[in-house]
Design an enzyme around this catalytic site. Structure first.
Site, PDB file in Angstrom:
ATOM      1  N   ASP A  96       0.871  -1.169   0.000  1.00  0.00           N
ATOM      2  CA  ASP A  96       0.000   0.000   0.000  1.00  0.00           C
ATOM      3  C   ASP A  96       0.912   1.223   0.000  1.00  0.00           C
ATOM      4  O   ASP A  96       1.788   1.344   0.847  1.00  0.00           O
ATOM      5  CB  ASP A  96      -0.886  -0.011   1.244  1.00  0.00           C
ATOM      6  CG  ASP A  96      -1.736   1.233   1.351  1.00  0.00           C
ATOM      7  OD1 ASP A  96      -2.396   1.578   0.358  1.00  0.00           O
ATOM      8  OD2 ASP A  96      -1.707   1.865   2.414  1.00  0.00           O
ATOM      9  N   ASP A 125      -2.171   0.083   6.161  1.00  0.00           N
ATOM     10  CA  ASP A 125      -2.359   0.767   7.447  1.00  0.00           C
ATOM     11  C   ASP A 125      -3.737   1.389   7.591  1.00  0.00           C
ATOM     12  O   ASP A 125      -4.033   2.002   8.603  1.00  0.00           O
ATOM     13  CB  ASP A 125      -1.293   1.851   7.637  1.00  0.00           C
ATOM     14  CG  ASP A 125      -1.437   2.989   6.628  1.00  0.00           C
ATOM     15  OD1 ASP A 125      -2.185   2.812   5.638  1.00  0.00           O
ATOM     16  OD2 ASP A 125      -0.819   4.050   6.826  1.00  0.00           O
ATOM     17  N   ASP A 164      -7.569  -1.162   3.569  1.00  0.00           N
ATOM     18  CA  ASP A 164      -6.670  -2.290   3.358  1.00  0.00           C
ATOM     19  C   ASP A 164      -7.136  -3.550   4.085  1.00  0.00           C
ATOM     20  O   ASP A 164      -6.560  -4.621   3.892  1.00  0.00           O
ATOM     21  CB  ASP A 164      -5.252  -1.949   3.846  1.00  0.00           C
ATOM     22  CG  ASP A 164      -4.667  -0.750   3.137  1.00  0.00           C
ATOM     23  OD1 ASP A 164      -4.799  -0.683   1.904  1.00  0.00           O
ATOM     24  OD2 ASP A 164      -4.089   0.127   3.810  1.00  0.00           O
TER      25      ASP A 164
END
Length: 814
Positions: free
Chosen positions: A293, A556, A560
């Protein structure tokens, strides 16, 4: 809104109405002791101990000392690791903002009580079943229902624990706690869901399953042969049977695995990495695809507004420029004044939006720094940010609607001029937010009519200092990197390029991937994905897994969570949302992406050391099984006593594998754990069996001496076991040579010093010659069989259909 008083809180605590966590990160002390002591093999060892004590062979009860020492070491190491991990877990413990005595307090989720008033905002996980008292939210209940749609919740609506707040802010009253709500169940189910198959665990279970099936009947047959057929005394028959069964028990294998994984977690804990699932250390070491990410992983998760530019296509700017038809100097002055006045207006608009928007994310934080909050416009209603809508805004009385977000989501029907301008900025690695206005008041969260762009907010991500080196490490390890983000793909690609990602120019807009086939092709072809929804992140992980990849995912944020839950191994940042940390197998406590190579290397170290050690344990098990069968069908007596097997186990397996397991072996690992163990163990096992059987036949037919049989078999077995150490741990470095040759010296020294205790005697000249020949040529035979087996397996892999050997290994592993 004042919440509960201290007296009310204490009363509820006394009544047990507390939101206690029933799923701690680590096992309790009682569980650690129980799981290290109450095992099948420990029970078997206890039975064997009772038998040798009953027949009065006290010296052969020495083996239990090794079992006790191994068990105590395992318990001590796990308790030590538990204390360290529990301390670190406090740093990532979920906390809630609660109103008590009219003030806001931050308390651990486990300390919430019934009727507490909690404040929830974007990114929070609902800590317990609650009812909204004030405000409104959008929540994702995917952990409860499997549906990932964002659901609106308003005053009076109930929230389920375990769901995640995707937008909005509200004060809520806890209506259920502890076992009465979903909190404990959701955490438990999420953790259980993450326990994906581990090849290491599956392989060890396969080994132990086979041994458990054969060990009891073989022991019974061995006793029957000795007592009823050969006619040995009851005492000698029991001692022989115990020796045979002891050899089959890989007493240290499970313990070694548990201790190695626990110590691996402890090492990572000292590097500020919290391991919430032990076997994920192994899984991450096997990963061949890492999905990153962008925000919080490659970048710091913080942003800054580089500049704000008026959109020159708007009517107001064009008019201002057209009316300034005069001298060049006058035109320039008017343009400056126009831009200045326009920027002041933008400051007012953005300041008021910053005041009413309660979203918490890096973009809003950067905008708040650039535009101080103001309150000189009358709010009608707020449009909070949603990861699905990709925009937020507000409706002001007599002003209309102001929205900010990505151009393609604010103007889904397309604005060619605006798109081109945003594209040019995105290619520079800038994130472009469009501030748009409509004189119409938006209904709910829908786009209003007459929406026009006003200005472009140009933001930049701050790239982590360590990101380039970390990306280079994974590239060198042939791990395929996929950068997945909800931002514009061109922007993401530019940032990935700045961070040093290989193939950063290979990017795709996920909104163009409308079918499963397109998604499957895209994950195989591209390295950078932009405009990815939470559902698509999960689908991408599943697509990669369906293509045979072992996938790790870092993240985070709330968006996600679905992908983190689906990945083979998930890594979250401590600075991230509670949702991500709760789901993840590993939490980086300092949110430092540079810790990733340490985790991978630690996993490789653990698996490589367990793999080589398992080979040594299996040698003893395999040759003991084969020797027991030969004794049952052809022999007159089992050629070892329990105390002799204890000496061989200690010098050839227990001590050297423990010392050699301390090495830093960071070699890449593959999906061949069981094959590797079998190929290393079988040659030595069959060679030792052949040598011992040869000695048995000579003693039975020539010397008829049990003492000579024991002595020759112990010497030949010990020597060949040391030769196996050299083969399994090849190539030998200085450290390995010191350990192996040191064990050889200790073994033969013990055989001489404790000759009487070990029931060893002298050898006739003919037996000395036989032992010498066997000790000379057996190590060569071990090497020859090893090369032969590896050749068979290599040829089997080249065939279209797996060969018998490959099929046998694969079937056993499954």
């Amino acid at each position: 809104m004042t919440g509960l008083t201290d007296e009310q809180v204490n009363a509820r605590i006394a009544e047990g109405k507390v939101n206690a966590d029933e799923n701690p990160n680590t096992r309790t002390y009682k569980q650690i002791v129980r799981e290290n002591t109450l095992t099948f093999f420990n029970f078997l060892n206890l039975v064997l101990l009772v038998l040798v004590l009953l027949v009065g062979s006290y010296k052969n009860a020495f083996f239990v000392c090794i079992i006790i020492i191994n068990t105590l070491i395992g318990i001590a190491q796990e308790i030590r690791a538990k204390k360290t991990i529990d301390k670190l877990a406090i740093l990532t413990a979920r906390k809630s903002v609660v109103i008590r005595e009219g003030q806001k307090w931050t308390v651990p989720t486990e300390e919430l009580v019934l009727d507490d008033v909690v404040c929830l905002k974007t990114g929070d996980q609902v800590p317990a079943d609650a009812r909204i008292l004030e405000g409104s939210l959008e929540v994702n209940e995917s952990l409860l229902t499997g549906e990932s749609d964002n659901l609106p919740k308003n005053e009076g609506d109930e929230l389920f624990s375990g769901s995640f707040v995707t937008s909005g802010e509200a004060c809520c009253q806890i209506i259920h706690v502890g076992k009465d709500n979903y909190a404990a169940q959701i955490t438990s189910e999420a953790k259980e869901f993450k326990r994906h198959n581990s090849e290491l665990k599956n392989s060890l279970n396969a080994i132990l399953k086979v041994i458990s099936i054969i060990i009891v009947p073989l022991g019974a047959l061995l006793f029957y042969k000795q007592y009823y057929i050969v006619g040995d005394t009851f005492r000698d028959s029991v001692v022989s049977m115990v020796a045979g069964v002891l050899g089959m028990i890989p007493e240290g294998l499970v313990l070694l695995t548990s201790v190695a994984l626990t110590l691996g977690a402890l090492v990572l804990a000292n590097k500020k990495t919290l391991v919430q699932e032990l076997y994920c250390i192994e899984t991450l070491a096997r990963v061949d695809t890492l999905c990153l990410d962008k925000t919080g992983t490659i970048t710091e998760g913080t942003m800054c507004v580089e500049r704000v530019e008026p959109y020159v296509g708007t009517g107001r700017v064009e008019t201002a420029v057209t009316e300034s038809e005069s001298a060049e100097s006058t035109e320039a002055e008017v343009q400056v004044q126009t831009d200045s006045a326009f920027m002041e207006e933008i400051d007012v608009i953005m300041g008021n939006m910053m005041y009413v928007l309660k979203d918490q994310n890096a973009t809003i934080d950067a905008l708040r720094k650039r535009f101080p909050a103001k309150q000189d416009m009358t709010l009608e209603h707020v449009i909070p940010f949603s990861s699905d809508r990709k925009y937020s805004g507000a409706v002001f009385e007599e002003k209309g609607t102001y929205l900010m977000g990505a151009a393609q989501f604010l103007f889904p029907e397309g604005d060619e001029e605006l798109t081109e301008k945003c594209q040019s900025y995105a290619e520079e690695g800038l994130r472009v937010l469009v501030l748009a206005h409509s004189p119409q008041n938006a209904e709910g969260t829908e786009l209003p009519e007459g929406l026009e762009p006003l200005a472009l907010m140009l933001l930049t991500d701050v790239i982590r200092e360590e990101a380039p080196d970390t990306l280079a490490f994974f590239d060198s390890q042939e791990v395929d990197l996929k950068v997945i983000s909800g931002d514009d793909p061109v922007t993401v690609a530019a940032i990935a390029r700045r961070a040093g990602l290989k193939n950063a120019d290979s990017y795709v807009d996920a909104t163009t991937l409308t079918t499963e086939e397109e998604l499957q092709d895209a994950v195989a072809q591209y390295s950078v994905f932009g405009r990815v929804t939470p559902q698509q992140k999960k689908a991408m992980v599943q697509a990669l897994q369906s293509q045979g990849h072992t996938v790790a995912m870092t993240g985070d944020g709330v968006n996600d969570v679905l992908a983190l839950k689906e990945a083979d191994c998930s890594i979250a940042m401590a600075q991230g949302s509670d949702a991500a940390k709760n789901i993840a197998n590993v939490v980086l406590l300092d949110s430092n992406f540079a810790s990733m190579p340490h985790i991978v290397n630690q996993g490789r170290r653990v698996v490589n050391n367990i793999r080589t050690a398992a080979s040594m344990f299996l040698i003893k098990t395999m040759f003991s099984v084969m020797l027991s069968l030969l004794t049952i069908f052809f022999g007159n007596a089992y050629p070892f006593e329990p105390i002799q097997m204890s000496l061989i186990s200690a010098c050839a397996v227990g001590i050297p594998t423990f010392l050699l397991a301390q090495e830093n072996n960071y070699e890449k690992i593959d999906h061949t754990f069981l094959r590797h163990v079998f190929i290393n163990a079988f040659p030595a096992a069959i060679t030792i069996t052949f040598c011992v059987f040869a000695v048995m036949l000579v003693c039975q037919n020539v010397y008829h001496s049990m003492a000579m049989l024991n002595t020759a078999c112990v010497l030949v077995t010990g020597w060949n076991y040391m030769a196996a150490l050299k083969t399994v741990y090849a190539p030998l470095n200085t450290y390995r040579k010191v350990i192996i040759y040191g064990m050889q010296f200790i073994f033969f020294a013990a055989a001489v010093i404790f000759q009487k205790l070990l029931s060893l005697g002298s050898l006739d000249f003919g037996m000395i010659i036989l032992v010498f020949i066997l000790m000379t040529f057996a190590p060569v035979l071990i090497d020859v069989i090893t090369v032969w087996l590896k050749g068979i397996y290599a040829r089997s892999l080249d065939q279209e259909k797996p060969g018998r050997f490959t099929g046998f290994i694969d079937k056993l592993r499954k």
